[in-house]
Design a protein around this motif. Structure first.
Motif, PDB file in Angstrom:
ATOM      1  N   MET A   1      28.373  48.964  45.836  1.00 25.58           N
ATOM      2  CA  MET A   1      28.726  48.818  47.229  1.00 25.58           C
ATOM      3  C   MET A   1      29.668  49.942  47.630  1.00 25.58           C
ATOM      4  O   MET A   1      30.500  50.379  46.847  1.00 25.58           O
ATOM      5  CB  MET A   1      29.368  47.472  47.480  1.00 25.58           C
ATOM      6  N   PHE A   2      29.540  50.367  48.871  1.00 30.53           N
ATOM      7  CA  PHE A   2      30.356  51.443  49.423  1.00 30.53           C
ATOM      8  C   PHE A   2      31.595  50.845  50.076  1.00 30.53           C
ATOM      9  O   PHE A   2      31.498  49.897  50.851  1.00 30.53           O
ATOM     10  CB  PHE A   2      29.533  52.206  50.467  1.00 30.53           C
ATOM     11  N   THR A   3      32.759  51.390  49.754  1.00 31.68           N
ATOM     12  CA  THR A   3      34.012  50.932  50.353  1.00 31.68           C
ATOM     13  C   THR A   3      34.657  52.065  51.133  1.00 31.68           C
ATOM     14  O   THR A   3      34.436  53.253  50.849  1.00 31.68           O
ATOM     15  CB  THR A   3      35.015  50.449  49.291  1.00 31.68           C
ATOM     16  N   LEU A   4      35.457  51.667  52.106  1.00 32.65           N
ATOM     17  CA  LEU A   4      36.244  52.640  52.851  1.00 32.65           C
ATOM     18  C   LEU A   4      37.604  52.028  53.133  1.00 32.65           C
ATOM     19  O   LEU A   4      37.690  50.914  53.669  1.00 32.65           O
ATOM     20  CB  LEU A   4      35.559  53.013  54.170  1.00 32.65           C
ATOM     21  N   VAL A   5      38.654  52.738  52.741  1.00 31.37           N
ATOM     22  CA  VAL A   5      40.018  52.371  53.095  1.00 31.37           C
ATOM     23  C   VAL A   5      40.495  53.429  54.078  1.00 31.37           C
ATOM     24  O   VAL A   5      40.371  54.632  53.817  1.00 31.37           O
ATOM     25  CB  VAL A   5      40.943  52.325  51.861  1.00 31.37           C
ATOM     26  N   VAL A   6      40.998  52.975  55.222  1.00 26.63           N
ATOM     27  CA  VAL A   6      41.435  53.892  56.270  1.00 26.63           C
ATOM     28  C   VAL A   6      42.900  53.613  56.568  1.00 26.63           C
ATOM     29  O   VAL A   6      43.279  52.464  56.814  1.00 26.63           O
ATOM     30  CB  VAL A   6      40.600  53.714  57.556  1.00 26.63           C
ATOM     31  N   GLN A   7      43.712  54.658  56.543  1.00 30.02           N
ATOM     32  CA  GLN A   7      45.107  54.571  56.944  1.00 30.02           C
ATOM     33  C   GLN A   7      45.209  55.146  58.349  1.00 30.02           C
ATOM     34  O   GLN A   7      44.725  56.257  58.595  1.00 30.02           O
ATOM     35  CB  GLN A   7      45.989  55.376  56.003  1.00 30.02           C
ATOM     36  N   LEU A   8      45.826  54.398  59.250  1.00 31.65           N
ATOM     37  CA  LEU A   8      45.901  54.801  60.655  1.00 31.65           C
ATOM     38  C   LEU A   8      47.342  54.779  61.142  1.00 31.65           C
ATOM     39  O   LEU A   8      48.104  53.871  60.788  1.00 31.65           O
ATOM     40  CB  LEU A   8      45.092  53.840  61.529  1.00 31.65           C
ATOM     41  N   GLU A   9      47.678  55.741  61.976  1.00 29.29           N
ATOM     42  CA  GLU A   9      48.959  55.723  62.677  1.00 29.29           C
ATOM     43  C   GLU A   9      48.668  55.742  64.171  1.00 29.29           C
ATOM     44  O   GLU A   9      47.918  56.591  64.658  1.00 29.29           O
ATOM     45  CB  GLU A   9      49.823  56.926  62.301  1.00 29.29           C
ATOM     46  N   VAL A  10      49.269  54.787  64.880  1.00 27.91           N
ATOM     47  CA  VAL A  10      49.024  54.608  66.305  1.00 27.91           C
ATOM     48  C   VAL A  10      50.197  55.175  67.104  1.00 27.91           C
ATOM     49  O   VAL A  10      51.356  55.044  66.700  1.00 27.91           O
ATOM     50  CB  VAL A  10      48.827  53.102  66.603  1.00 27.91           C
ATOM     51  N   ARG A  11      49.876  55.783  68.236  1.00 27.45           N
ATOM     52  CA  ARG A  11      50.908  56.334  69.122  1.00 27.45           C
ATOM     53  C   ARG A  11      51.817  55.209  69.631  1.00 27.45           C
ATOM     54  O   ARG A  11      51.335  54.104  69.914  1.00 27.45           O
ATOM     55  CB  ARG A  11      50.262  57.002  70.332  1.00 27.45           C
TER      56      ARG A  11
END
Length: 103
Positions: A1-11
Motif C-alpha cells: 500500500m502507498f502511504t503519504l505523510v504531509v507536514q503543513l504550515e498554515v498562514r
C-alpha cells in the motif's frame, strides 16, 4: 500500500479556512476514490499553525488518481491561499495494527 505523510504550515489567521478546505478534500477522497483507504488530519500539539496528514492508498496508481480528482484541484486552490509550506513524504505501508474503534 502507498502511504503519504504531509507536514503543513498554515498562514496566521487562515486556520479555519485551511480546516474547511482539507476536511472537504479528505471526506471526498475517502468517499469518492475506491483506492483511498484512509485520510487523517492531525493538529501538532502546541502549534495551531502546523498539521500532519496521513493518507493511505491501495497503490501508487490510486494516489495518482487522487491527484487528478476535482476535489484535489479545489483543495490546491485553497492551499495556495492558506499554506506557508508543505513537505510530502511518500512511503509504503509495512506493518499496521488497528482496533475497530474510530476517533
Amino acid at each position: 500500500m502507498f502511504t503519504l505523510v504531509v507536514q503543513l504550515e498554515v498562514r496566521p489567521g487562515r486556520r479555519e479556512e485551511f480546516l474547511a478546505g482539507i476536511s472537504a478534500n479528505a471526506e471526498a477522497s475517502v468517499r469518492d476514490e475506491p483506492g483511498c483507504l484512509r485520510f487523517d488530519v492531525s493538529a501538532v500539539e502546541g502549534d495551531e499553525h502546523r498539521f500532519l496528514l496521513y493518507e493511505l492508498y491501495a497503490d501508487a496508481a490510486a494516489f495518482a488518481a487522487h491527484k487528478a480528482s476535482p476535489h484535489f484541484a479545489q483543495w490546491r486552490t485553497v492551499a495556495e491561499q492558506v499554506l506557508v509550506g508543505q513537505v510530502n513524504t511518500p512511503g509504503q505501508l509495512l506493518v499496521t495494527h488497528t482496533t475497530e474503534e474510530s476517533a
